[in-house]
Scaffold this active site. Structure first.
Site, PDB file in Angstrom:
ATOM      1  N   ASN A  82       3.943   3.728  -2.921  1.00  0.00           N
ATOM      2  CA  ASN A  82       4.745   2.600  -2.445  1.00  0.00           C
ATOM      3  C   ASN A  82       6.124   2.653  -3.092  1.00  0.00           C
ATOM      4  O   ASN A  82       6.265   2.470  -4.295  1.00  0.00           O
ATOM      5  CB  ASN A  82       4.032   1.291  -2.806  1.00  0.00           C
ATOM      6  N   PHE A  83       7.141   2.920  -2.267  1.00  0.00           N
ATOM      7  CA  PHE A  83       8.503   3.064  -2.800  1.00  0.00           C
ATOM      8  C   PHE A  83       9.083   1.720  -3.235  1.00  0.00           C
ATOM      9  O   PHE A  83      10.044   1.686  -4.011  1.00  0.00           O
ATOM     10  CB  PHE A  83       9.413   3.686  -1.736  1.00  0.00           C
ATOM     11  N   LYS A  84       8.525   0.622  -2.727  1.00  0.00           N
ATOM     12  CA  LYS A  84       9.011  -0.724  -3.060  1.00  0.00           C
ATOM     13  C   LYS A  84      10.539  -0.769  -2.899  1.00  0.00           C
ATOM     14  O   LYS A  84      11.068  -0.202  -1.919  1.00  0.00           O
ATOM     15  CB  LYS A  84       8.534  -1.115  -4.456  1.00  0.00           C
ATOM     16  N   HIS A 140       0.731  -7.263   0.860  1.00  0.00           N
ATOM     17  CA  HIS A 140       0.871  -6.756  -0.511  1.00  0.00           C
ATOM     18  C   HIS A 140       1.056  -7.934  -1.469  1.00  0.00           C
ATOM     19  O   HIS A 140       1.640  -8.969  -1.086  1.00  0.00           O
ATOM     20  CB  HIS A 140       2.056  -5.799  -0.618  1.00  0.00           C
ATOM     21  N   GLU A 177      -5.961  -4.586  -5.280  1.00  0.00           N
ATOM     22  CA  GLU A 177      -4.944  -4.420  -6.331  1.00  0.00           C
ATOM     23  C   GLU A 177      -4.817  -5.717  -7.120  1.00  0.00           C
ATOM     24  O   GLU A 177      -4.175  -6.666  -6.665  1.00  0.00           O
ATOM     25  CB  GLU A 177      -3.579  -4.150  -5.700  1.00  0.00           C
ATOM     26  N   ILE A 184      -0.426  -4.750 -11.721  1.00  0.00           N
ATOM     27  CA  ILE A 184       0.627  -4.025 -11.002  1.00  0.00           C
ATOM     28  C   ILE A 184       1.833  -3.799 -11.915  1.00  0.00           C
ATOM     29  O   ILE A 184       2.301  -4.711 -12.587  1.00  0.00           O
ATOM     30  CB  ILE A 184       1.047  -4.806  -9.730  1.00  0.00           C
ATOM     31  N   GLY A 227      -1.469   0.088 -11.690  1.00  0.00           N
ATOM     32  CA  GLY A 227      -1.526   0.822 -12.947  1.00  0.00           C
ATOM     33  C   GLY A 227      -1.995   2.251 -12.831  1.00  0.00           C
ATOM     34  O   GLY A 227      -2.095   2.966 -13.829  1.00  0.00           O
ATOM     35  N   ALA A 233       2.824   3.037  -7.445  1.00  0.00           N
ATOM     36  CA  ALA A 233       4.281   2.972  -7.321  1.00  0.00           C
ATOM     37  C   ALA A 233       4.952   3.474  -8.594  1.00  0.00           C
ATOM     38  O   ALA A 233       5.473   4.588  -8.631  1.00  0.00           O
ATOM     39  CB  ALA A 233       4.721   1.540  -7.011  1.00  0.00           C
ATOM     40  N   SER A 234       4.908   2.690  -9.674  1.00  0.00           N
ATOM     41  CA  SER A 234       5.717   3.007 -10.858  1.00  0.00           C
ATOM     42  C   SER A 234       5.333   4.325 -11.525  1.00  0.00           C
ATOM     43  O   SER A 234       6.185   4.982 -12.137  1.00  0.00           O
ATOM     44  CB  SER A 234       5.621   1.869 -11.881  1.00  0.00           C
TER      45      SER A 234
END
Ligand code: G3P
Length: 221
Positions: A9-11, A93, A140, A145, A180, A201-202
């Site tokens: 997920n590029f967010k 989301h 999630e 997150i 995570g 994502a991160s």
């Protein structure tokens, strides 16, 4: 058996936006294979550019609204998203929650076979969403997150319990998990718990060495 999924997920991370979105999607191309499905979830603004550049990476949107053509302002129109390259979408989301009616109405509008991944914060929400029969449900826990502890180690039962509950209601719904997730071991544990892939994502967008992280994510599949 369908291939497991790695959904990035590029967010609105700067490292995954504008030209960086194209660069990241091309890096993701390097880990595509016959054994895993790689998905880039881009912003609406980057959708068409990324889908034109990424050949083996699926491109999804982060959200869609159940609207048609006409007098609507500021919403994400499914038909146009698909014409601009969307091959699937996330919905509900934790960072963009919608009502169950929004999810149901959107599913009614999407073409048959267009993948929709409905996000759930917990087992109860996963159960409610399973009744709609989306392609995927991604569980999630919001509190995990963006953190450093994977849901697969912080709360493994939310994954296994979500799989059990969802499959009891609709065995065709595929369960993913996220929050995570950082490593190939997290991915392997997710699959051991019954999930068929992960959302993250991160772990990718904040990585110092994106290629190394991507290679690790698929290393145990
Ligand atoms: O959509 C997946 C995302 O919410 C998970 O975020 O940073 O914990 O991988 P992160």
């Amino acid at each position: 058996m369908s291939k497991p999924l790695i959904v990035v997920n590029f967010k609105t991370y700067e490292s995954a936006s504008s030209q960086n979105a194209n660069t990241l999607a091309l890096a993701m191309e390097s880990v595509t294979s016959d054994s895993v499905e790689i998905v880039a979830v881009t912003s609406a603004f980057d959708l068409s550019s990324v889908s034109e550049n990424a050949e083996n990476v699926k491109v999804w949107t982060q959200h869609l609204d159940p609207i048609g053509f006409g007098s609507n302002t500021g919403w994400l129109h499914p038909d146009t998203a698909i014409k601009r390259g969307a091959q699937g979408t996330i919905i509900n989301h934790a960072e963009h929650k919608v009502s169950i009616e929004h999810v149901a109405n959107l599913m009614q509008m999407l073409p048959e076979g267009f993948p929709i991944c409905a996000c759930a914060a917990d087992v109860d929400e996963a159960k409610e969403l399973a009744k709609l029969g989306p392609t995927y449900i991604a569980v999630e826990p919001p509190e995990l997150i963006g953190g450093d502890i994977s849901v697969t180690s912080a709360d493994p039962t939310i994954v296994s319990d979500s799989v059990k509950v969802v499959k009891e209601i609709n065995p065709n719904v595929r369960v993913l998990c996220g929050a995570g997730v950082k490593t190939g071991k997290d991915v392997a544990t997710a699959i051991e718990l019954g999930a068929e892939g992960v959302l993250l994502a991160s772990g990718v967008t904040k990585a110092q060495d994106v290629e190394a992280v991507l290679a690790d994510l698929v290393s145990l599949i």
